[in-house]
Write an enzyme that holds these catalytic residues in place. Structure first.
Site, short mmCIF file in Angstrom:
data_model
loop_
_atom_site.label_atom_id
_atom_site.label_comp_id
_atom_site.label_asym_id
_atom_site.label_seq_id
_atom_site.Cartn_x
_atom_site.Cartn_y
_atom_site.Cartn_z
N PHE A 224 53.87 135.16 55.54
CA PHE A 224 52.97 135.25 54.39
C PHE A 224 53.74 134.80 53.14
O PHE A 224 53.90 135.54 52.18
CB PHE A 224 52.43 136.68 54.21
CG PHE A 224 51.83 137.28 55.46
CD1 PHE A 224 50.51 137.06 55.78
CD2 PHE A 224 52.60 138.05 56.33
CE1 PHE A 224 49.94 137.61 56.93
CE2 PHE A 224 52.05 138.60 57.48
CZ PHE A 224 50.72 138.38 57.78
N ASP A 246 52.87 130.44 56.48
CA ASP A 246 51.65 130.83 55.75
C ASP A 246 50.47 130.11 56.39
O ASP A 246 50.61 129.02 56.93
CB ASP A 246 51.74 130.47 54.27
CG ASP A 246 50.78 131.31 53.42
OD1 ASP A 246 51.23 132.24 52.72
OD2 ASP A 246 49.55 131.04 53.45
N ASN A 273 48.83 131.13 61.52
CA ASN A 273 48.44 132.51 61.37
C ASN A 273 49.65 133.36 61.76
O ASN A 273 50.16 133.25 62.87
CB ASN A 273 47.26 132.79 62.31
CG ASN A 273 46.75 134.21 62.17
OD1 ASN A 273 47.49 135.14 61.84
ND2 ASN A 273 45.47 134.38 62.42
N ALA A 274 50.12 134.18 60.84
CA ALA A 274 51.36 134.93 61.08
C ALA A 274 51.24 135.85 62.29
O ALA A 274 52.21 136.07 63.02
CB ALA A 274 51.73 135.72 59.83
N ASP A 294 54.77 140.10 54.13
CA ASP A 294 54.12 140.38 52.83
C ASP A 294 52.66 139.93 52.88
O ASP A 294 52.25 139.01 52.17
CB ASP A 294 54.88 139.65 51.71
CG ASP A 294 54.34 140.00 50.33
OD1 ASP A 294 53.66 141.03 50.20
OD2 ASP A 294 54.61 139.23 49.38
N CYS A 334 50.26 145.68 49.84
CA CYS A 334 49.90 145.58 48.42
C CYS A 334 48.52 146.18 48.16
O CYS A 334 47.92 145.93 47.13
CB CYS A 334 49.93 144.12 47.96
SG CYS A 334 48.79 143.08 48.85
N1 SAH Z 1 55.14 136.61 49.82
C1 SAH Z 1 54.48 135.96 48.72
C2 SAH Z 1 53.10 136.48 48.44
C3 SAH Z 1 52.21 136.51 49.64
S1 SAH Z 1 50.50 136.61 49.28
C4 SAH Z 1 55.35 136.13 47.49
O1 SAH Z 1 56.30 136.93 47.51
O2 SAH Z 1 55.11 135.44 46.51
C5 SAH Z 1 49.81 136.56 50.86
C6 SAH Z 1 49.85 135.22 51.54
O3 SAH Z 1 49.43 135.41 52.87
C7 SAH Z 1 48.94 134.15 50.96
O4 SAH Z 1 49.71 133.02 50.64
C8 SAH Z 1 47.96 133.82 52.11
O5 SAH Z 1 47.68 132.42 52.19
C9 SAH Z 1 48.74 134.26 53.30
N2 SAH Z 1 47.96 134.64 54.47
C10 SAH Z 1 46.81 135.34 54.53
N3 SAH Z 1 46.46 135.58 55.81
C11 SAH Z 1 47.43 135.05 56.58
C12 SAH Z 1 47.68 134.98 57.99
N4 SAH Z 1 46.83 135.55 58.87
N5 SAH Z 1 48.78 134.35 58.42
C13 SAH Z 1 49.65 133.78 57.56
N6 SAH Z 1 49.48 133.81 56.22
C14 SAH Z 1 48.39 134.44 55.74
#
Ligand code: SAH
Length: 391
Positions: A224, A246, A273-274, A294, A334
């Protein structure tokens, strides 16, 4: 002025400083009002609670601005903006020129978010009753910060629930669309008129920096990643290899552009997808030394909590499977609706299921420029739990 009578039982939180009166906490409203007007709030016995603004179209129907019987003047709003900006001076660092300048209710400016990114200020008004103060807020920010531009990022969809228009436009200064700011000495590019939230995740600045202590010579995974805040700090901390994951194309582009801006090449940037990435990596028996999780808020309401718990459990379990003995997990939530103890217990139960012993390095939160207001627990929302896998 109309008077809002609050049902018996809710006066305690309001006298304790909570600034919200929900629709279902209102017994009756005496007198006429229009959406956005100021109203007085009293408890079931008629005791004075405070004055705020009303929006009958919003579930958060009244947001209280003062506990005194006083008119809310432009000068008062100006003073609050000044105080908010000056509070941030306690935490300013030479290597960082981005900060949240106004954090809504926690700065006594309900529904108002302002952030500075280098020479630019971005302002967002999310509550109808603050719209009438928007110019004063914007002008005060310009006075205090002297930016090259101020952009109104009033395109957050939540505004339509408040009955407000969605738009992003320049309010002041030069026509700057993209700019570069510095966080912990690392450069980031930001689209002032686009991007998630107001464009950055400033609440994670302190945790981004914290990562540096744990990564020297290590294999790091940033899940993420968004704009790469953790991944790029891992580089600064001397990590030997870094993978950033991401799901969004926009985020993936941002990570590689930000890496380039800092002269960093060789990051492994994956659009996936994470959840799947973690699961598949476990099947492939991949191993990492440090993993950051995150995710976005899995729950934006109390009712979706059990689904959120399952989500947190799954990704933390998968991440722990990938961590070597001695590995570090930095895991986040969050969402205010995910209580801190429930989050910690959920993550620790994943370790128990895997029969892994963990050391709790620390439990942290949002950076200092996202202050917490006593009596308003919603302002404390970010959980950052750091663990070491002992076996
Ligand atoms: N870690 C970042 C903030 C993350 S915000 C920082 O420190 O700045 C959350 C992120 O998760 C977003 O960029 C969104 O695109 C991503 N996201 C949402 N669902 C996801 C998933 N299933 N797999 C991977 N990324 C995802």
């Amino acid at each position: 002025m109309a008077v809002v009578h609050v049902i018996n039982g809710r006066q305690k939180k309001l006298f304790g400083g909570h600034p919200w009166v929900y629709r279902n906490e209102i017994e009756r409203i005496e007198g006429d009002f229009a959406a956005g007007d100021d109203v007085d709030v009293v408890d079931f016995r008629g005791r004075y609670i405070g004055r705020g603004f009303i929006n009958p179209g919003s579930v958060i129907t009244v947001r209280i601005l003062t506990n005194k019987k006083e008119d809310i003047t432009g000068e008062q709003i100006r003073e609050r903006v000044r105080n908010a900006v000056r509070y941030r001076a306690y935490f300013r660092r030479d290597d960082t020129d981005c900060e949240r300048l106004v954090f809504a209710e926690a700065d006594l400016l309900p529904g108002v978010i302002a952030e500075r990114f280098g020479d630019a200020v971005v302002l967002q008004t999310l509550a109808l009753g603050m719209q009438k103060h928007e110019e004063i807020i914007a002008d005060s920010l310009i006075e205090e910060v002297d930016p090259k531009t101020l952009v109104l990022r009033n395109d957050e969809p939540i505004r339509s629930k408040e009955g407000m228009k969605l738009f992003a436009e320049k309010y002041y200064g030069e026509d700057i669309r993209k700019t570069i700011f510095k966080e912990n000495g690392i450069k980031f590019e930001i689209d002032l008129y686009g991007g998630q939230k107001t464009g950055g995740f400033l609440d994670q600045k302190a945790n981004h920096r914290r990562l540096r202590s744990f990564v020297k010579g290590k294999r790091v995974l940033d899940c993420f990643a968004y704009s790469g805040g953790f991944a790029l700090n891992a580089v600064a901390g001397g990590a030997s290899s870094i993978t950033a994951v991401d799901i969004s194309e926009e985020a993936i582009d941002l990570v590689s552009r930000n890496a380039g801006l800092n002269g960093i090449y060789g990051l492994d940037i994956v659009k996936a997808n994470a959840f799947d990435f973690l699961r598949e990596s476990a099947v492939k028996k991949e191993r990492y030394d440090v993993i950051v999780l995150d995710p976005p808020a899995f729950t934006k309401s109390k009712s979706a909590l059990s689904g959120a718990v399952r989500g947190y459990k799954e990704i933390n379990l998968s991440a722990m499977r990938l961590l070597r003995q001695g590995g570090i997990l930095a895991t986040h939530s969050c969402s205010y609706h995910m209580p801190e103890d429930l989050f910690v217990n959920t993550v620790l139960s994943a370790a128990t299921d895997l029969r892994r012993k963990v050391r709790i390095i620390g439990l942290y939160g949002q950076d200092n420029d996202h202050p917490v207001l006593a009596g308003y627990p919603e302002s404390k929302y970010l959980k950052s739990l750091w663990l070491e896998m002992l076996n």
